[in-house]
Design a protein around this motif. Structure first.
Motif, mmCIF file in Angstrom:
data_model
loop_
_atom_site.group_PDB
_atom_site.id
_atom_site.type_symbol
_atom_site.label_atom_id
_atom_site.label_comp_id
_atom_site.label_asym_id
_atom_site.label_seq_id
_atom_site.Cartn_x
_atom_site.Cartn_y
_atom_site.Cartn_z
ATOM 1 N N GLN A 78 0.874 -1.273 -0.019
ATOM 2 C CA GLN A 78 0.036 0.012 -0.092
ATOM 3 C C GLN A 78 0.762 1.220 -0.014
ATOM 4 O OE1 GLN A 78 -1.464 -1.441 3.930
ATOM 5 N NE2 GLN A 78 -1.463 0.706 4.649
ATOM 6 N N GLU A 79 0.255 2.301 -0.383
ATOM 7 C CA GLU A 79 1.045 3.604 -0.338
ATOM 8 C C GLU A 79 1.528 4.012 0.912
ATOM 9 O OE1 GLU A 79 0.681 8.214 -2.342
ATOM 10 O OE2 GLU A 79 -1.167 6.702 -2.496
ATOM 11 N N MET A 80 2.923 4.187 1.013
ATOM 12 C CA MET A 80 3.478 5.090 2.136
ATOM 13 C C MET A 80 4.755 5.679 1.826
ATOM 14 S SD MET A 80 4.420 1.500 4.167
ATOM 15 C CE MET A 80 2.863 0.752 3.989
ATOM 16 N N ASP A 81 5.397 6.207 2.876
ATOM 17 C CA ASP A 81 6.514 6.756 2.798
ATOM 18 C C ASP A 81 7.678 5.695 2.971
ATOM 19 O OD1 ASP A 81 8.983 8.100 3.037
ATOM 20 O OD2 ASP A 81 8.416 9.437 4.793
ATOM 21 N N THR A 82 8.359 5.471 2.192
ATOM 22 C CA THR A 82 9.408 4.295 2.178
ATOM 23 C C THR A 82 10.678 4.714 3.223
ATOM 24 O OG1 THR A 82 10.686 5.038 0.241
ATOM 25 C CG2 THR A 82 8.857 3.633 -0.042
ATOM 26 N N LEU A 83 10.712 5.873 3.792
ATOM 27 C CA LEU A 83 11.741 6.305 4.480
ATOM 28 C C LEU A 83 11.853 5.581 5.785
ATOM 29 C CD1 LEU A 83 14.590 7.770 4.498
ATOM 30 C CD2 LEU A 83 13.310 9.701 5.679
ATOM 31 N N GLU A 84 10.583 5.299 6.506
ATOM 32 C CA GLU A 84 10.227 4.775 7.711
ATOM 33 C C GLU A 84 9.136 3.871 7.591
ATOM 34 O OE1 GLU A 84 10.699 7.430 10.991
ATOM 35 O OE2 GLU A 84 12.785 7.938 10.667
ATOM 36 N N LEU A 85 9.242 2.855 7.510
ATOM 37 C CA LEU A 85 7.829 2.094 7.337
ATOM 38 C C LEU A 85 7.215 1.744 8.659
ATOM 39 C CD1 LEU A 85 9.158 -0.727 5.053
ATOM 40 C CD2 LEU A 85 8.132 1.248 4.445
ATOM 41 N N PRO A 86 5.899 1.324 8.755
ATOM 42 C CA PRO A 86 5.189 1.146 10.064
ATOM 43 C C PRO A 86 5.414 -0.165 10.639
ATOM 44 C CG PRO A 86 3.684 1.336 8.056
ATOM 45 C CD PRO A 86 4.982 1.639 7.810
ATOM 46 N N ILE A 87 6.626 -0.425 10.468
ATOM 47 C CA ILE A 87 6.994 -1.806 11.135
ATOM 48 C C ILE A 87 8.044 -1.389 12.506
ATOM 49 C CG2 ILE A 87 8.524 -3.884 10.884
ATOM 50 C CD1 ILE A 87 7.766 -3.722 7.840
ATOM 51 N N GLU A 88 7.810 -2.183 13.548
ATOM 52 C CA GLU A 88 8.707 -1.989 14.671
ATOM 53 C C GLU A 88 9.943 -1.827 14.358
ATOM 54 O OE1 GLU A 88 9.570 -3.953 19.025
ATOM 55 O OE2 GLU A 88 8.271 -4.809 17.774
ATOM 56 N N GLY A 89 11.020 -0.912 14.672
ATOM 57 C CA GLY A 89 12.172 -0.412 14.216
ATOM 58 C C GLY A 89 12.089 0.321 13.269
ATOM 59 N N ALA A 90 10.975 0.853 12.666
ATOM 60 C CA ALA A 90 11.044 1.930 11.507
ATOM 61 C C ALA A 90 11.974 1.501 10.565
ATOM 62 C CB ALA A 90 11.013 3.363 11.967
ATOM 63 N N PRO A 91 12.069 0.422 9.675
ATOM 64 C CA PRO A 91 13.046 0.154 8.591
ATOM 65 C C PRO A 91 12.753 1.297 7.452
ATOM 66 C CG PRO A 91 11.272 -1.580 8.643
ATOM 67 C CD PRO A 91 11.135 -0.650 9.743
ATOM 68 N N THR A 92 13.649 1.177 6.599
ATOM 69 C CA THR A 92 13.691 1.811 5.272
ATOM 70 C C THR A 92 13.362 0.885 4.224
ATOM 71 O OG1 THR A 92 15.066 3.693 6.071
ATOM 72 C CG2 THR A 92 14.979 3.409 3.726
ATOM 73 N N ALA A 93 12.547 1.062 3.147
ATOM 74 C CA ALA A 93 12.401 0.189 2.101
ATOM 75 C C ALA A 93 13.063 0.940 0.830
ATOM 76 C CB ALA A 93 11.220 -0.208 1.691
ATOM 77 N N THR A 94 13.605 0.101 0.104
ATOM 78 C CA THR A 94 14.545 0.501 -1.065
ATOM 79 C C THR A 94 14.489 -0.684 -2.143
ATOM 80 O OG1 THR A 94 16.081 1.294 0.257
ATOM 81 C CG2 THR A 94 16.689 1.304 -1.981
ATOM 82 N N SER A 95 14.047 -0.472 -3.313
ATOM 83 C CA SER A 95 14.523 -1.332 -4.597
ATOM 84 C C SER A 95 15.758 -1.178 -5.334
ATOM 85 C CB SER A 95 13.189 -1.340 -5.450
ATOM 86 O OG SER A 95 13.463 -2.328 -6.626
ATOM 87 N N MET A 96 16.532 -2.257 -5.591
ATOM 88 C CA MET A 96 17.852 -2.192 -6.510
ATOM 89 C C MET A 96 17.495 -3.252 -7.596
ATOM 90 S SD MET A 96 19.820 0.081 -5.392
ATOM 91 C CE MET A 96 20.684 -0.121 -6.689
ATOM 92 N N GLY A 97 16.148 -3.333 -7.989
ATOM 93 C CA GLY A 97 15.479 -4.253 -8.885
ATOM 94 C C GLY A 97 14.822 -5.590 -8.129
ATOM 95 N N ASN A 98 15.397 -5.635 -6.887
ATOM 96 C CA ASN A 98 14.676 -6.540 -5.631
ATOM 97 C C ASN A 98 14.510 -5.716 -4.640
ATOM 98 O OD1 ASN A 98 17.387 -6.200 -5.159
ATOM 99 N ND2 ASN A 98 17.658 -8.448 -5.134
ATOM 100 N N PRO A 99 13.539 -5.930 -3.696
ATOM 101 C CA PRO A 99 12.996 -5.224 -2.656
ATOM 102 C C PRO A 99 13.736 -5.559 -1.195
ATOM 103 C CG PRO A 99 11.528 -7.346 -2.801
ATOM 104 C CD PRO A 99 12.660 -7.197 -4.130
ATOM 105 N N HIS A 100 14.419 -4.501 -0.595
ATOM 106 C CA HIS A 100 15.050 -4.366 0.362
ATOM 107 C C HIS A 100 14.312 -3.809 1.678
ATOM 108 C CE1 HIS A 100 18.751 -6.139 -1.509
ATOM 109 N NE2 HIS A 100 17.896 -5.342 -2.716
ATOM 110 N N CYS A 101 14.474 -4.444 2.854
ATOM 111 C CA CYS A 101 14.170 -4.053 4.019
ATOM 112 C C CYS A 101 15.063 -3.722 5.193
ATOM 113 C CB CYS A 101 13.029 -4.692 4.769
ATOM 114 S SG CYS A 101 11.995 -4.102 5.992
#
Length: 300
Positions: free
Chosen positions: A158-181
């Motif tokens: 779903q749509e959200m800011d990828t800098l700090e995800l609403p997961i405990e620990g506030a991880p950052t999401a990035t894609s380099m062609g594959n997803p990263h947390c």
């Protein structure tokens, strides 16, 4: 295990016509492969140029078995690529396909440079056209392309800011062609990654699963990273993960855009430049071998 025939470099000679359709029409010649690694992140490489060779999930899973196969973090298939020096496809140890693999790309680029004498290569992957260059002294750089930072590019559920995800620990999401947390933590060594990794690989925010990194900032230009790769598990190193954590750390103002990433298997230099994310380090060609006809026949 039988050794491959001698050639000019780790990937030479390429398959001849004896291997055309080897996975469809079994022959008595076996199937040549190479074993390589980048900082302990290990790969089986099959050169399918000029053969029409196909790789199935069953072959990837069987080859990836470290007890009954060869064992790898990823399997890479080299293919012909009009407009590029070569093309690459990747599979994880569980048989799932991956659109990119940074360390495998560096390993194969190094071997192809040694084989051909070229100092620069254009390599086509599902990620796009990647540039590789010889840095001298056996060191190879690959440009993994610009990071993708929007929620639907990663993708997230779903749509959200990828800098700090609403997961405990506030991880950052990035894609380099594959997803990263990416989780930034006070001490990367104390995290139980065998439990933490799979729990987040399958988080519902990531419909295609995700690679998971725990990262400790050691200095403004130095990161300590441990990684859990989707479809593979705990690995000694990961090139695309190293690129993703560099981007995440810079976005969060924790480091600059040129850092050294310290992994379990060694160190990579990663630089987020205007033209993409450059990853630089050493590679190793471990051995050449031939998969036996009996091994291949068991997949029929």
């Amino acid at each position: 295990m039988a050794a491959a025939r001698r050639g000019q470099g780790p990937l030479a000679p390429r398959f001849d016509q004896d291997y055309v359709g080897a996975m469809r029409d079994r022959t008595d010649t076996g199937l040549p492969f190479q074993k390589m690694h980048g900082l302990g992140n290990d790969f089986v490489v099959i050169d399918g140029r000029g053969t029409g060779l196909s790789v199935t999930p069953a072959l990837a899973r069987r080859l990836g078995d470290r007890h009954r196969g060869v064992g790898f973090d990823q399997l890479a298939l080299i293919e012909d690529a009009p407009g590029a020096d070569l093309a690459l496809r990747f599979w994880n140890a569980d048989g799932s396909e991956s659109s990119t693999c940074g360390n495998a790309t560096r390993c194969i680029a190094r071997a192809e440079m040694d084989r051909t004498g070229k100092a620069r290569l254009a390599i086509r992957t599902e990620r796009g056209l990647l540039a590789a260059k010889d840095e001298g002294d056996g060191i190879t750089s690959v440009n993994m392309g610009p990071p993708r930072l929007l929620w639907h590019e990663i993708p997230l559920a779903q749509e959200m800011d990828t800098l700090e995800l609403p997961i405990e620990g506030a991880p950052t999401a990035t894609s380099m062609g594959n997803p990263h947390c990416t989780f930034f933590v006070p001490d990367a060594e104390v995290v139980d990654l065998l439990a933490f990794g799979p729990a987040h690989e399958h988080h519902p925010l990531f419909p295609q699963r995700t690679n998971v990194q725990v990262v400790q900032v050691l200095a403004p230009d130095r990161l300590r990273m441990r990684v859990w790769e989707r479809g593979t598990g705990l690995t000694l190193a990961s090139g695309s993960s190293s690129c993703a954590v560099t981007v995440a750390a810079a976005r969060r103002g924790l480091t600059g855009r040129d850092v050294t990433v310290v992994l379990d298997g060694g160190e990579l230099r990663v630089r987020w430049a205007e033209d993409g994310v450059w990853m630089t380090g050493r590679t190793a060609h471990v051995f050449s071998g031939v998969l036996t006809p009996a091994f291949l026949e068991a997949l029929a």
